[in-house]
Design an enzyme around this catalytic site. Sequence first.
Site, PDB file in Angstrom:
ATOM      1  N   ASP A 132      66.975  32.008  32.932  1.00 29.14           N
ATOM      2  CA  ASP A 132      65.519  31.915  32.828  1.00 29.14           C
ATOM      3  C   ASP A 132      64.926  31.491  34.165  1.00 29.14           C
ATOM      4  OD1 ASP A 132      65.756  32.499  30.151  1.00 29.14           O
ATOM      5  OD2 ASP A 132      65.670  30.407  29.505  1.00 29.14           O
ATOM      6  N   ARG A 133      63.658  31.766  34.354  1.00 31.00           N
ATOM      7  CA  ARG A 133      62.977  31.472  35.615  1.00 31.00           C
ATOM      8  C   ARG A 133      63.152  30.003  36.027  1.00 31.00           C
ATOM      9  NH1 ARG A 133      58.936  33.005  39.127  1.00 31.00           N
ATOM     10  NH2 ARG A 133      57.518  31.346  39.792  1.00 31.00           N
TER      11      ARG A 133
END
EC number: 5.4.99.-
Length: 291
Positions: A132-133
């Site tokens: 995820d970011r």
Amino acid sequence: MKQIITEEDSGVLLKEYVQRLGISKRMLTDIKFGGGDLLVNGGHVTVRYVLQKGDELVIQFPPEKMSESLQPEEVPLHILFEDDHVLVLNKQPCISSIPSREHPSGSLANGLIHYYQRTGVHATVHLVSRLDRDTSGVMLVAKHRFAHSLLSGLQKKGAVKRQYRAVVHGLIAEEQGTIDAPIGRKSSSIIERAVIPDGQKAVTHFWVNRRFSGMTDVSIRLETGRTHQIRVHMSHIGYPLCGDTLYGGTRGFINRQALHSERLTFFHPFTMEELTFQAPVPNDMRQLIES
């Protein structure tokens, strides 16, 4: 890809031999008609060729086409390991793995395309593990389609092992535990996942490192790899990740979800050597734990 034929494979059809190597029928068709080649002792052969001991087989894969929507950008890449087949990166927090509608540029994928063009790698981006970011840490990348196919197969067999570090809200009473709860898309959201009866099987193992100030520092090992699995599972048992506002955490202590991919172990798809890589916990998480 170069192979020297042994006594064991002498008399085997080339078609059968390459399938044993993990080359699918579709990939073999691409090699034959998409710009690749099959060479034995320097000469062109067909898949009906009968291999002999001592033959030198060279498999030339067709060149890969870059995605027209993926633009090269000079994004810093923290490379832990690289050879002709794989890349291992230490992803920094707050960088997307791939472009999205909210963050259309500045992703690791954009940076990889730029890096490939600069270093003469004729391939598109193949992310084996994606973070995820806001999640930091070790990521595995295949440098060509065949390596990606082999690594994906190893991943399905559980031969790609990932260990994470997280800080969660609340004091976990148990020293260790396993969360076995199916995960699926939340009906009211295109982003959120949730534990639902008809979701995909998801298993997460965790153990406590230390407890402090209403929080717990935990290590986590994934048995499966569902989207947002750690975030969903820890929230499900009442201990959301610090900073993870999507799943019940707050940002009073850290400005992102406190999740880090700390350790990655996998078998190299060509040498079958077991490799392990680690990335230190980044400053924001380290300061949260130490304070």
